[in-house]
Structure formats: C-alpha cells, structure tokens
Design a protein around this motif. Structure first.
Motif, PDB file in Angstrom:
ATOM      1  N   GLU A   1       0.825  -1.203   0.000  1.00 27.38           N
ATOM      2  CA  GLU A   1       0.000   0.000   0.000  1.00 27.38           C
ATOM      3  C   GLU A   1       0.865   1.262   0.000  1.00 27.38           C
ATOM      4  O   GLU A   1       0.568   2.224  -0.708  1.00 27.38           O
ATOM      5  CB  GLU A   1      -0.946   0.017   1.205  1.00 27.38           C
ATOM      6  CG  GLU A   1      -2.045  -1.040   1.143  1.00 27.38           C
ATOM      7  CD  GLU A   1      -3.010  -0.825  -0.003  1.00 27.38           C
ATOM      8  OE1 GLU A   1      -3.640   0.239  -0.073  1.00 27.38           O
ATOM      9  OE2 GLU A   1      -3.121  -1.741  -0.852  1.00 27.38           O
TER      10      GLU A   1
ATOM     11  N   ASP B   1      -3.275   4.909   1.557  1.00 29.01           N
ATOM     12  CA  ASP B   1      -3.395   4.927   3.016  1.00 29.01           C
ATOM     13  C   ASP B   1      -3.387   3.495   3.544  1.00 29.01           C
ATOM     14  O   ASP B   1      -4.040   2.609   2.988  1.00 29.01           O
ATOM     15  CB  ASP B   1      -4.706   5.634   3.398  1.00 29.01           C
ATOM     16  CG  ASP B   1      -4.901   5.729   4.895  1.00 29.01           C
ATOM     17  OD1 ASP B   1      -3.893   5.859   5.622  1.00 29.01           O
ATOM     18  OD2 ASP B   1      -6.058   5.677   5.347  1.00 29.01           O
TER      19      ASP B   1
ATOM     20  N   SER C   1      -4.208   2.694   6.803  1.00 27.65           N
ATOM     21  CA  SER C   1      -5.054   2.538   7.997  1.00 27.65           C
ATOM     22  C   SER C   1      -6.140   1.483   7.798  1.00 27.65           C
ATOM     23  O   SER C   1      -6.506   0.783   8.740  1.00 27.65           O
ATOM     24  CB  SER C   1      -5.675   3.875   8.402  1.00 27.65           C
ATOM     25  OG  SER C   1      -6.488   4.381   7.372  1.00 27.65           O
ATOM     26  N   LYS C   2      -6.644   1.345   6.576  1.00 28.23           N
ATOM     27  CA  LYS C   2      -7.677   0.336   6.306  1.00 28.23           C
ATOM     28  C   LYS C   2      -7.114  -1.073   6.524  1.00 28.23           C
ATOM     29  O   LYS C   2      -7.789  -1.935   7.077  1.00 28.23           O
ATOM     30  CB  LYS C   2      -8.190   0.490   4.876  1.00 28.23           C
ATOM     31  CG  LYS C   2      -9.280  -0.483   4.520  1.00 28.23           C
ATOM     32  CD  LYS C   2      -9.772  -0.277   3.099  1.00 28.23           C
ATOM     33  CE  LYS C   2     -10.800  -1.321   2.730  1.00 28.23           C
ATOM     34  NZ  LYS C   2     -11.235  -1.201   1.339  1.00 28.23           N
TER      35      LYS C   2
ATOM     36  N   LYS D   1      -6.887  -1.767  10.268  1.00 30.48           N
ATOM     37  CA  LYS D   1      -8.226  -2.045  10.818  1.00 30.48           C
ATOM     38  C   LYS D   1      -8.684  -3.454  10.449  1.00 30.48           C
ATOM     39  O   LYS D   1      -9.217  -4.174  11.287  1.00 30.48           O
ATOM     40  CB  LYS D   1      -9.238  -1.018  10.329  1.00 30.48           C
ATOM     41  CG  LYS D   1     -10.614  -1.241  10.943  1.00 30.48           C
ATOM     42  CD  LYS D   1     -11.639  -0.250  10.430  1.00 30.48           C
ATOM     43  CE  LYS D   1     -13.009  -0.428  11.026  1.00 30.48           C
ATOM     44  NZ  LYS D   1     -13.442  -1.758  11.359  1.00 30.48           N
ATOM     45  N   GLN D   2      -8.466  -3.862   9.202  1.00 34.88           N
ATOM     46  CA  GLN D   2      -8.852  -5.207   8.779  1.00 34.88           C
ATOM     47  C   GLN D   2      -8.093  -6.277   9.570  1.00 34.88           C
ATOM     48  O   GLN D   2      -8.675  -7.294   9.958  1.00 34.88           O
ATOM     49  CB  GLN D   2      -8.599  -5.392   7.284  1.00 34.88           C
ATOM     50  CG  GLN D   2      -9.573  -4.635   6.411  1.00 34.88           C
ATOM     51  CD  GLN D   2      -9.226  -4.755   4.939  1.00 34.88           C
ATOM     52  OE1 GLN D   2      -8.103  -5.113   4.560  1.00 34.88           O
ATOM     53  NE2 GLN D   2     -10.199  -4.448   4.088  1.00 34.88           N
TER      54      GLN D   2
END
Length: 86
Positions: free
Chosen positions: A64, A70, A72-73, A76-77
């Motif tokens: 990424e 980004d 951050s996703k 979170k996953q």
C-alpha cells in the motif's frame, strides 16, 4: 500470501498435540490433563493466527505504501480479523 516453514512447523506441532490429546482420551486419562493439553493447542493456534496476520499485514502495508495509498484500512482489517478469531 506465501506461508513460510515457521508457520507450517507450528501447525504440524499442533497436529501432533491433537493426536496426543486423542491418545490421552483413548487411555481415559484425567479430564484435567486433557483440558490442559487442549488449552495448549488453543494457545498454539492463537499464536499461529497472530503470526499469519502480522506477516500478511506487513506485506500489505508495504504494498500500500509503495502504491501511495493509506494503510489505515489494512491495519483495521487485521485488528478485525484478530478479534474475530477469538
């Protein structure tokens, strides 16, 4: 994801632990001892899950970042996956 020898060894060790638990049951060993061994298997499974998620997360974050997106996703996953596994 490419699963390395470390994670495969962990799972093979768990496989051996499960066979040991089944043997303990066949030998009608005390339930406390059986439960203790099943708990050890669960702990090993939790560690294997954490290892797989961590390695995968690291790879995904690098990809990424290289693409300029980004991360951050992805984090979170990974957290959601760990929470779901419990």
């Amino acid at each position: 994801m490419i699963y390395d020898d470390d994670v495969k060894k962990r799972l093979k060790r768990m496989e051996g632990q499960i066979r040991g638990v089944l043997k303990m049951m066949e030998e009608e060993q005390h339930c406390k001892d059986v439960v203790s061994q099943i708990s050890a298997v669960r702990s090993a499974a939790d560690k294997a899950i954490a290892y797989i998620v961590a390695v995968n997360l690291e790879q995904c974050i690098l990809e990424e970042k290289e693409a300029g997106r980004d991360t951050s996703k992805m984090v979170k996953q990974a957290v959601d996956l760990l929470v779901k596994s419990r």
